[in-house]
Write an enzyme that holds these catalytic residues in place. Structure first.
Site, PDB file in Angstrom:
ATOM      1  N   LYS A   8      13.368  -9.739  -4.074  1.00 50.15           N
ATOM      2  CA  LYS A   8      12.489  -8.667  -4.819  1.00 50.15           C
ATOM      3  C   LYS A   8      13.465  -8.397  -5.816  1.00 50.15           C
ATOM      4  O   LYS A   8      13.184  -8.113  -6.790  1.00 50.15           O
ATOM      5  CB  LYS A   8      11.612  -7.678  -4.095  1.00 50.15           C
ATOM      6  CG  LYS A   8      10.533  -8.547  -3.476  1.00 50.15           C
ATOM      7  CD  LYS A   8       9.654  -8.255  -3.298  1.00 50.15           C
ATOM      8  CE  LYS A   8       9.071  -8.520  -1.815  1.00 50.15           C
ATOM      9  NZ  LYS A   8       8.232  -7.843  -0.923  1.00 50.15           N
ATOM     10  N   GLN A  49       7.823  -3.026   2.564  1.00 53.67           N
ATOM     11  CA  GLN A  49       7.773  -4.215   3.040  1.00 53.67           C
ATOM     12  C   GLN A  49       7.173  -4.772   4.630  1.00 53.67           C
ATOM     13  O   GLN A  49       7.677  -3.511   4.944  1.00 53.67           O
ATOM     14  CB  GLN A  49       9.273  -5.069   2.694  1.00 53.67           C
ATOM     15  CG  GLN A  49       9.404  -6.386   3.570  1.00 53.67           C
ATOM     16  CD  GLN A  49       8.875  -7.734   2.794  1.00 53.67           C
ATOM     17  OE1 GLN A  49       8.570  -7.284   1.135  1.00 53.67           O
ATOM     18  NE2 GLN A  49       8.724  -8.536   2.773  1.00 53.67           N
ATOM     19  N   ASP A 100       1.649  -3.747  -4.520  1.00 50.75           N
ATOM     20  CA  ASP A 100       1.000  -5.227  -3.506  1.00 50.75           C
ATOM     21  C   ASP A 100      -0.832  -5.177  -3.385  1.00 50.75           C
ATOM     22  O   ASP A 100      -1.101  -6.110  -3.049  1.00 50.75           O
ATOM     23  CB  ASP A 100       1.302  -4.922  -2.008  1.00 50.75           C
ATOM     24  CG  ASP A 100       2.988  -5.782  -1.301  1.00 50.75           C
ATOM     25  OD1 ASP A 100       2.600  -6.623  -2.172  1.00 50.75           O
ATOM     26  OD2 ASP A 100       3.550  -5.115  -0.929  1.00 50.75           O
TER      27      ASP A 100
END
Ligand code: GUN
Length: 298
Positions: A55, A99, A122
Site C-alpha cells: 500500500k 490494517q 476503507d
C-alpha cells in the site's frame, strides 16, 4: 460449454493506477498539494506486513504522500484511538486505513468508528456503510468496488441482471450486495446457512464468491455464460509442485468453472490487484471532497 474469457484484473488495475498517477500530477499542478494516505499497522502479522508495504509503495508510486504508523502488538486501544484522533486532525492526511485484523485485546469496530468518515478510505465506518445502503455519497470498501469496476468493464450496464453474492462479511459480501443493488441488479445474498447453495448460484448472471473456502464453487453451480468474480485468496498445499510447496487458489474451482462461465477472474491476477488500486482511488476521492477540489475523471 466453452472456455471462459479471463478477466485480467492485473492489467485493469495497472491502467487504473496510471490514470490515478496522472490525476495526482494534475491536482498538484492546479492546487499545489497532493492527497495523503496514512496506514496504521498494529503487530507483526506477516500477511498484513506485506499488504501494508505494498500500500505504501503504490501510494508513493502514484505521486501521493504516504504516512506509515507501525505499532507494537501490545499497543493499547487507548493509544491507538489517540493516534486516530491525531490523524483525523492532520490536514495533510486525506485517508486513514487501519490494517485488519487487529490484536484480540482491541475492539476493531470501536477503532474503525473513531476514524473521521470523510477520511475512511476503507469504507468500514458505520456512516459510510449506512450511506452506501441508503444511496448516499459513501466511500465504498475497496474490494467490492474493484469487483464492480471489473463487472462494469466487462458487461456495461448491469441493470436487471441477477447477481448472487456468496458470503455476507462486512468487508466484501454486504457492501458488494449494496453496490449491485445500486446498479439495479436483482441481488441474492447467500451464506453458510443457505439451503440450496448450488441451486441459488445456478440462477446467477453475475456470481461473486467471497467466502474464503478454497475451490468451493464448482463448474456445475454456474449458469452457462455467467460472469464469475472470485474474491477468494486461499493458500493451499500443492504437492504437484513438490514437497511442502503451496499455491494460491480462489473460492471458485477454476478448472471446472472456466468451462461453463462466459468470463471469470483468475486467482491470482483477478480481484486481488484491484483492491489497492481502489484504495488509491478512494484516497483521491476523499482528498477532493475534503479540500473542495474537482474530482478528476478516473
Ligand atoms: N485486511 C484484509 N483486507 C483488508 C482491507 O481491505 N482493509 C483493511 N484495513 N484491512 C484488511
Amino acid at each position: 460449454m466453452g472456455t471462459a474469457d479471463i478477466i485480467d484484473g492485473k492489467a485493469f488495475a495497472a491502467g487504473l493506477r496510471e490514470r490515478i498517477g496522472s490525476a495526482v500530477t494534475e491536482l498538484k499542478a492546479k492546487y499545489g498539494e497532493v492527497p495523503g494516505l496514512a496506514v496504521v499497522l498494529v503487530g507483526e502479522d506477516p500477511a498484513s506486513q506485506v499488504y501494508v508495504r505494498n500500500k505504501g509503495k503504490q501510494t508513493l508510486e502514484s505521486g501521493m504522500a504516504s504516512f506509515e504508523h507501525k505499532l507494537d502488538a501490545s499497543t493499547s486501544e487507548e493509544s491507538l484511538l489517540k493516534l486516530i484522533a491525531e490523524l483525523n486532525a492532520d490536514r495533510a492526511v486525506d485517508g486513514i486505513l487501519v490494517q485488519l485484523p487487529l490484536p484480540a485485546h482491541i475492539d476493531s469496530q470501536k477503532v474503525l468508528d473513531a476514524i473521521d468518515p470523510e477520511k475512511d478510505v476503507d469504507g468500514f465506518h458505520v456512516v459510510n456503510a449506512g450511506r452506501l445502503a441508503t444511496g448516499g455519497d459513501a466511500l465504498v470498501p475497496c474490494t467490492p468496488l474493484g469487483c464492480l469496476l471489473l463487472l462494469r468493464d466487462r458487461l456495461g450496464d448491469l441493470s436487471g441482471k441477477h447477481a448472487v453474492v456468496v458470503g455476507r462479511s462486512n468487508i466484501v459480501g454486504k457492501p458488494m450486495a449494496a453496490l449491485l443493488l445500486r446498479e439495479s441488479c436483482t441481488v441474492t445474498v447467500t451464506h453458510s446457512r443457505t439451503a440450496d447453495l448450488p441451486g441459488e448460484c445456478r440462477r446467477a448472471d453475475i456470481l461473486v464468491a467471497a467466502v474464503g473456502r478454497p475451490e468451493m464453487v464448482k463448474g456445475d453451480w454456474i449458469k452457462p455464460g455467467a460472469t464469475v468474480i472470485d474474491v477468494g485468496i486461499n493458500r493451499v498445499d500443492a504437492p504437484e509442485k513438490g514437497d511442502g510447496k503451496t499455491k494460491l487458489v480462489g473460492d471458485v474451482d477454476f478448472a471446472s468453472a472456466s468451462k461453463v462461465a462466459g468470463a471469470i477472474t483468475p486467482v491470482p491476477g483477478g480481484v486481488g490487484p484491484m483492491t489497492i488500486a481502489c484504495l488509491l482511488r478512494n484516497t483521491v476521492e476523499a482528498a477532493c471532497r475534503r479540500r473542495g477540489w474537482a474530482m478528476p475523471e478516473l
